[in-house]
Design a protein around this motif. Structure first.
Motif, mmCIF file in Angstrom:
data_model
loop_
_atom_site.group_PDB
_atom_site.id
_atom_site.type_symbol
_atom_site.label_atom_id
_atom_site.label_comp_id
_atom_site.label_asym_id
_atom_site.label_seq_id
_atom_site.Cartn_x
_atom_site.Cartn_y
_atom_site.Cartn_z
ATOM 1 N N LEU A 139 1.573 3.100 -0.392
ATOM 2 C CA LEU A 139 1.507 1.740 -0.908
ATOM 3 C C LEU A 139 0.351 0.965 -0.295
ATOM 4 C CD1 LEU A 139 5.315 0.860 -0.741
ATOM 5 C CD2 LEU A 139 4.022 1.635 -2.746
ATOM 6 N N ASP A 140 -0.089 -0.043 -1.030
ATOM 7 C CA ASP A 140 -1.088 -0.959 -0.492
ATOM 8 C C ASP A 140 -0.444 -1.864 0.539
ATOM 9 O OD1 ASP A 140 -3.595 -0.428 -1.810
ATOM 10 O OD2 ASP A 140 -2.616 -1.063 -3.666
ATOM 11 N N GLY A 141 -1.219 -2.245 1.544
ATOM 12 C CA GLY A 141 -0.729 -3.153 2.558
ATOM 13 C C GLY A 141 -1.863 -4.016 3.066
ATOM 14 N N PRO A 142 -1.590 -4.909 4.007
ATOM 15 C CA PRO A 142 -2.632 -5.796 4.547
ATOM 16 C C PRO A 142 -3.827 -5.042 5.110
ATOM 17 C CG PRO A 142 -0.451 -6.510 5.244
ATOM 18 C CD PRO A 142 -0.277 -5.169 4.599
ATOM 19 N N ARG A 197 -4.755 4.501 7.219
ATOM 20 C CA ARG A 197 -4.689 3.349 6.328
ATOM 21 C C ARG A 197 -6.104 2.928 5.927
ATOM 22 N NH1 ARG A 197 -0.734 0.004 4.972
ATOM 23 N NH2 ARG A 197 0.641 0.852 6.571
ATOM 24 N N ARG A 211 -4.595 0.675 1.748
ATOM 25 C CA ARG A 211 -3.614 1.630 1.248
ATOM 26 C C ARG A 211 -3.323 2.694 2.305
ATOM 27 N NH1 ARG A 211 -3.573 4.673 -4.687
ATOM 28 N NH2 ARG A 211 -1.323 4.598 -4.888
ATOM 29 N N GLU A 212 -2.060 3.096 2.382
ATOM 30 C CA GLU A 212 -1.661 4.119 3.353
ATOM 31 C C GLU A 212 -1.749 5.503 2.726
ATOM 32 O OE1 GLU A 212 1.739 3.556 6.296
ATOM 33 O OE2 GLU A 212 2.610 5.009 4.892
ATOM 34 N N THR A 272 -1.076 10.059 9.368
ATOM 35 C CA THR A 272 -1.006 8.897 8.491
ATOM 36 C C THR A 272 -2.162 7.966 8.824
ATOM 37 O OG1 THR A 272 1.409 9.028 8.308
ATOM 38 C CG2 THR A 272 0.377 6.920 7.758
#
Length: 222
Positions: free
Chosen positions: A116-119, A12, A122-123, A10
């Motif tokens: 999902l997008d995150g700070p 990001r 995207r992951e 995983t």
């Protein structure tokens, strides 16, 4: 990461995705399949040029299949880009509804799933685990089979239901008996059943259940 993703990883952010997969995207040998909601999913700022060029490339691989949500046809530039891909040999189909997940599968040996997008960006999940890759590929294949060829979609070659047809379709979806549906629609039972038969023919369905599924696939339930 060396020459292959080890089981499940995983990461990001688009830049890390490109860094870890550029060599893999450049080594496609037989098949490249991609499912995306729009044309920017795999080519966002920072990774746009290299990722978009590789994801859209068709000359060095045996087969390219791209499955997209209708939103990918939102403007003429996007439509022209997809027509160009088809002219280059890619197979492009449009799903009847927005795709819940986005993925790339390379040679049935590597799957990349967009999260999902995150700070931190995207992951993305990358895997070479045969069972997982096979499962993702099977889901893509199932969605592909129910999608519409790009050129046919653009020509509007989908079954067209008039107001009466949609009314009968809603009646079928309600689960009401023929007698009750005919009564509520102000039809004789014979007329209602005739219209149901016509609806099945229009949707190329062998049963009422299949007609409901087919209507959902084509976005005709609304």
């Amino acid at each position: 990461m060396r020459d292959a993703v080890t089981e499940v990883v995983t990461i990001r952010g688009d830049l890390e995705l490109l860094t870890r997969t550029a060599h893999l995207l450049s080594s496609v040998r037989e098949e490249f399949v991609c499912a995306a909601r729009d044309l920017d999913t795999w080519s966002r700022p920072g990774a746009r040029q290299a990722m978009a060029a590789r994801a859209g490339h068709t000359q060095q691989v045996h087969q390219v299949r791209k499955l997209l949500s209708p939103a990918a046809l939102a403007d003429e530039h996007s439509r022209a880009h997809l027509r160009e891909l088809v002219d280059q040999g890619a197979l492009v189909r449009i799903a009847s509804a927005p795709l819940p997940h986005e993925t790339i599968v390379i040679d049935r040996r590597l799957a990349i799933l967009a999260g999902l997008d995150g700070p931190g960006g995207r992951e993305y999940t990358l895997t070479t685990a045969p069972t997982l890759v096979g499962g993702v590929y099977a889901l893509f294949d199932a969605a592909w089979e129910t999608a519409t060829d790009l050129k046919a979609f653009l020509r509007g070659e989908q079954p067209r239901l008039d107001a009466a047809g949609r009314t009968v379709l809603r009646a079928l979806g309600s689960g009401a008996t023929d007698e009750k549906a005919a009564r509520e629609l102000g039809m004789s039972l014979r007329t209602y059943r005739r219209r149901v038969a016509e609806l099945l023919t229009t949707l190329d369905a062998d049963s009422r259940f299949q007609a409901g599924i087919r209507a959902g696939e084509l976005g005709l339930n609304g």
